[in-house]
Design a protein around this motif. Structure first.
Motif, mmCIF file in Angstrom:
data_model
loop_
_atom_site.group_PDB
_atom_site.id
_atom_site.type_symbol
_atom_site.label_atom_id
_atom_site.label_comp_id
_atom_site.label_asym_id
_atom_site.label_seq_id
_atom_site.Cartn_x
_atom_site.Cartn_y
_atom_site.Cartn_z
ATOM 1 N N CYS A 26 0.847 -1.195 0.000
ATOM 2 C CA CYS A 26 0.000 0.000 0.000
ATOM 3 C C CYS A 26 0.887 1.251 0.000
ATOM 4 O O CYS A 26 1.801 1.377 0.814
ATOM 5 C CB CYS A 26 -0.924 -0.009 1.208
ATOM 6 N N CYS A 29 -0.300 3.116 3.760
ATOM 7 C CA CYS A 29 -0.001 2.552 5.087
ATOM 8 C C CYS A 29 1.148 1.536 5.049
ATOM 9 O O CYS A 29 1.569 1.048 6.091
ATOM 10 C CB CYS A 29 -1.245 1.924 5.705
ATOM 11 N N CYS A 40 -6.346 -0.845 -0.965
ATOM 12 C CA CYS A 40 -5.781 -1.481 0.228
ATOM 13 C C CYS A 40 -6.907 -2.019 1.110
ATOM 14 O O CYS A 40 -7.833 -1.280 1.465
ATOM 15 C CB CYS A 40 -4.941 -0.475 1.003
ATOM 16 N N CYS A 43 -6.543 0.036 4.770
ATOM 17 C CA CYS A 43 -6.838 1.464 4.959
ATOM 18 C C CYS A 43 -7.715 2.049 3.856
ATOM 19 O O CYS A 43 -8.133 3.205 3.961
ATOM 20 C CB CYS A 43 -5.543 2.262 5.095
HETATM 21 ZN ZN ZN Z 1 -3.147 0.822 3.219
#
Ligand code: ZN
Length: 134
Positions: A26, A29, A40, A43
């Motif tokens: 990602c 994050c 993702c 997140c």
């Molecule tokens: Zn993420």
């Protein structure tokens, strides 16, 4: 068109064809995002970066196939299919292991991979072949 080159995991296949293991992470994050997707799962961010990983892993699971079934005619039986957990990222990949017979593989043992290919029917699919780390 090659069906492996138009999905979210296309960079994985392109990497293998170039001799590199690339895995998605990602862009927000930094969680490893496998299987590959466009968003993702942790997140919700859209966008991943692809990072090269060394071909080092531990054995997560395995099975030995003794009988042929369709599209595997190019493989010598028995053969060992595994799930390898790639070092330092926890991503688990399906793969094949150089058959360690007569000793069975051991869960958790260290593996080193090399990129080769598996013939499935007439389709040459890039594959990681794992061996016990010497
Ligand atoms: Zn993420």
């Amino acid at each position: 068109m090659n069906h492996r080159l138009d999905g979210a995991d296309a960079p994985y296949w392109q990497g293998l064809e170039q001799g590199r293991l690339l895995l998605p992470r990602c862009a927000h994050c930094a969680r490893w995002a496998w299987p590959a997707g466009h968003r993702c799962a942790a997140c919700g961010h859209i966008g991943v970066v692809w990072e090269e990983r060394p071909l080092k892993a531990t054995l997560y699971s395995w099975t030995r196939t003794w009988h042929r079934f369709g599209m595997t005619e190019s493989l010598d039986v028995p053969y060992v299919s595994i799930v390898a957990e790639v070092a330092d990222c926890g991503v688990r990949l399906m793969g094949r292991m150089d058959d360690p017979a007569p000793a069975d593989p051991r869960i958790g043992e260290a593996l080193t991979g090399r990129i080769d290919a598996t013939l499935v029917g007439d389709d040459r699919i890039p594959a990681i072949i794992w061996s016990r780390t010497a």
